[in-house]
Design a protein around this motif. Structure first.
Motif, PDB file in Angstrom:
ATOM      1  N   LEU A  79       0.857  -1.184   0.000  1.00  0.00           N
ATOM      2  CA  LEU A  79       0.000   0.000   0.000  1.00  0.00           C
ATOM      3  C   LEU A  79       0.895   1.236   0.000  1.00  0.00           C
ATOM      4  N   ILE A  80       0.898   1.977  -1.113  1.00  0.00           N
ATOM      5  CA  ILE A  80       1.760   3.154  -1.246  1.00  0.00           C
ATOM      6  C   ILE A  80       0.949   4.392  -0.891  1.00  0.00           C
ATOM      7  N   PRO A  81       1.332   5.117   0.170  1.00  0.00           N
ATOM      8  CA  PRO A  81       0.513   6.254   0.615  1.00  0.00           C
ATOM      9  C   PRO A  81       0.699   7.478  -0.264  1.00  0.00           C
ATOM     10  N   GLY A  82      -0.201   8.438  -0.084  1.00  0.00           N
ATOM     11  CA  GLY A  82      -0.156   9.691  -0.820  1.00  0.00           C
ATOM     12  C   GLY A  82       0.698  10.716  -0.104  1.00  0.00           C
ATOM     13  N   GLY A  83       0.387  11.972  -0.368  1.00  0.00           N
ATOM     14  CA  GLY A  83       1.151  13.065   0.220  1.00  0.00           C
ATOM     15  C   GLY A  83       1.644  14.035  -0.850  1.00  0.00           C
ATOM     16  N   PRO A  84       2.977  14.216  -0.957  1.00  0.00           N
ATOM     17  CA  PRO A  84       4.033  13.554  -0.193  1.00  0.00           C
ATOM     18  C   PRO A  84       3.980  13.914   1.289  1.00  0.00           C
ATOM     19  N   GLY A  85       4.440  12.977   2.110  1.00  0.00           N
ATOM     20  CA  GLY A  85       4.522  13.220   3.542  1.00  0.00           C
ATOM     21  C   GLY A  85       3.559  12.419   4.378  1.00  0.00           C
ATOM     22  N   ALA A 341       7.100  16.878   2.396  1.00  0.00           N
ATOM     23  CA  ALA A 341       6.472  17.396   1.185  1.00  0.00           C
ATOM     24  C   ALA A 341       7.400  18.356   0.458  1.00  0.00           C
ATOM     25  N   ALA A 342       8.014  19.282   1.200  1.00  0.00           N
ATOM     26  CA  ALA A 342       8.918  20.237   0.570  1.00  0.00           C
ATOM     27  C   ALA A 342      10.129  19.535  -0.027  1.00  0.00           C
ATOM     28  N   ASN A 347      13.319  18.271  -4.454  1.00  0.00           N
ATOM     29  CA  ASN A 347      14.381  17.384  -4.920  1.00  0.00           C
ATOM     30  C   ASN A 347      14.014  16.635  -6.189  1.00  0.00           C
ATOM     31  N   ASP A 348      12.728  16.599  -6.520  1.00  0.00           N
ATOM     32  CA  ASP A 348      12.283  15.849  -7.696  1.00  0.00           C
ATOM     33  C   ASP A 348      12.617  16.541  -9.012  1.00  0.00           C
ATOM     34  N   VAL A 349      12.610  17.875  -9.019  1.00  0.00           N
ATOM     35  CA  VAL A 349      12.686  18.599 -10.292  1.00  0.00           C
ATOM     36  C   VAL A 349      13.127  20.034 -10.023  1.00  0.00           C
ATOM     37  N   ALA A 350      13.730  20.674 -11.018  1.00  0.00           N
ATOM     38  CA  ALA A 350      14.116  22.078 -10.886  1.00  0.00           C
ATOM     39  C   ALA A 350      12.887  22.982 -10.957  1.00  0.00           C
ATOM     40  N   TRP A 351      12.892  24.038 -10.156  1.00  0.00           N
ATOM     41  CA  TRP A 351      11.801  25.010 -10.108  1.00  0.00           C
ATOM     42  C   TRP A 351      12.302  26.376 -10.570  1.00  0.00           C
TER      43      TRP A 351
END
Length: 473
Positions: A79-85, A341-342, A347-351
């Motif tokens: 079971l993979i939870p949502g969020g992130p966090g 969440a932050a 860390n996932d992608v450049a902003w």
């Protein structure tokens, strides 16, 4: 998409995935303050930094409820939870308990707290209480984001100073690598999983990076996965989701006999809401502002059970009263959720680094989607994040055709527009069941018999619809 009955013709049954011998994980009692009703817990050690696997390690908290009928056991259902966090250690009981017996007979139901979350080396940015209790980045009544810019900078600075070395290694790709380590620790050649909300992006990336290790993949309430627009588009899509969902609330809030009725016509609810929010923008009632009303709207749209909160806040605004208190998690939970969440989205992608980009997006979204007033386009701590982000994974159609997507037609948090993008990216690998309901989270949560039966058949037998379908009820 064509409407079909629940008795839709299904595709061929997928072959079973044999398991390797299970290693000697030390399963025992779960923590005393967690759910402990047939659930058992352990830990799995993983590298903090997968680029330096011989370096520091962290422990992931993992739980399970074993298959009820070992002679029918197929494998594990993670079971993979949502969020992130969002933590997930207790999900085998709190969510898995809802599963039909045929599913519980065949799978060990597995939960886990993602890295940095809950009991898996939790991180905190130690934000001020004022900042952590008001995480929504609402623009000022005139659309100005100056205060939001200052808060985003404080947030990023606090994380870098206080959260510790794990902060820069909390990301979707590292959660995906962690899941594969959990798979290995469980002794499984292949893994099945039920992913929810943000977890669908985790699940889609896992099915891309570790396609050969997937058995039956259920993605429920889907986020967009375009690497060119990742996260900014996911967040902006929520402005569309709020608009998609609002008519459900309007019909409910104008229903005769409803003790929380706000007006006598569904068509009158939206202009009333916008008028009340604008009135509070101009003349707040103490701390009761237009954004208080908008926050209640966002909090209350994920399920019909939240509609009274929205209506009561509208009535208080109309009558000059005090609004109902918004539900608020304990500060320690808020601190942990905010940090994870932050870290994940940054860390996932450049902003973009330009403040003007965010100001422009806020003003555009306020004009196009006034219910959410520009919030989904506002600045986030990632504008000031110092770490080099990952290169986003391009989810593709390369891999086995073993994915079932489940989607509400009017989901405010993971709207249909994003699910359709993910469906297109997965191509032949996926089939999608869209249910004619509103709200966030579908399987065993919306009461849609057609949609629920489609998922149960998939988990038990491997059968999927031969084409994408629409389940009216």
């Amino acid at each position: 998409m064509r409407k079909l009955a629940a008795s839709v013709v299904f595709a061929a049954i997928l072959t079973a995935a044999p398991a390797t011998a299970e290693p000697a994980l030390d399963w025992g009692e779960c923590p005393p303050d967690s759910v402990d009703l047939g659930q058992e817990c352990t830990t799995v050690s993983v590298p903090m930094d997968y680029a330096a696997p011989a370096g520091d390690r962290i422990s992931l908290a993992v739980s399970r409820i074993p298959a009820a009928r070992p002679e029918l056991r197929r494998g594990v259902l993670l079971l993979i939870p949502g969020g992130p966090g969002n933590p997930g250690l207790n999900r085998p009981w709190t969510l898995g308990a809802r599963l039909p017996q045929d599913v519980k007979d065949r799978y060990d139901i597995i939960g886990f707290d993602p890295r940095g979350t809950g009991r898996s080396n939790p991180i905190s940015c130690e934000l001020s209480y004022a900042d952590v209790r008001s995480l929504s980045q609402w623009p000022a009544p005139n659309g100005d984001i100056s205060e939001n810019v200052a808060k985003a900078r404080r947030f990023a600075d606090a994380c870098v100073t206080k959260a510790g070395p794990l902060l820069r290694h909390v990301s979707t790709q590292n959660e995906v690598r962690d899941i594969d380590q959990i798979r290995k620790a469980l002794g499984q050649k292949k893994i099945s999983y039920w992913a929810h909300s943000y977890g669908t992006y985790v699940g889609a990336v896992y099915a891309t990076l570790f396609a050969g290790n997937t058995d039956r993949v259920l993605l429920d309430s889907n986020d967009e996965a375009d690497p060119e627009t990742l996260w900014r588009k996911v967040m902006a899509n929520q402005a569309i989701g709020v608009d998609d969902r609002f008519p459900d609330f309007a019909e409910w809030a104008s229903r005769p006999g409803n003790p929380h009725r706000v007006t006598d016509s569904p068509a009158a609810v939206r202009p009333l809401f916008l008028d009340l929010a604008a009135r509070l923008d101009r003349a707040p009632i103490g701390e009761f502002t237009g954004n208080t009303l908008r926050e209640a709207l966002l909090r209350g749209m994920n399920s019909d059970a939240g509609f009274p909160l929205i209506a009561q806040t509208m009535i208080a605004a109309r009558d000059g009263g005090a609004p109902p208190a918004l539900p608020l998690s304990p500060e320690s939970v808020l601190q942990n959720t905010a940090a994870v969440a932050a870290a994940t989205i940054c860390n996932d992608v450049a902003w973009p680094r330009s403040i003007e980009v965010y100001q422009r997006d806020v003003l555009r979204l306020r004009a196009q989607h006034p219910l959410s007033a520009g919030l989904p386009g506002n600045i986030v701590p990632c504008a000031f994040w110092p770490y080099q982000p990952d290169k986003p994974v391009r989810v593709s159609s390369d891999g086995p055709s073993n994915i079932l997507m489940l989607q509400s037609a009017r989901d405010p948090a993971s709207p249909l527009v994003g699910a359709l993008q993910l469906r297109h990216a997965l191509g032949h690998r996926a089939k999608m069941v869209t249910v004619g309901t509103g709200g966030h989270g579908v399987y065993l949560q919306q009461g849609n018999v057609c949609g629920d039966n489609s998922v149960t058949a998939f988990l038990v037998t491997g059968q999927r619809p031969v084409r994408d379908v629409y389940c009216a009820r």
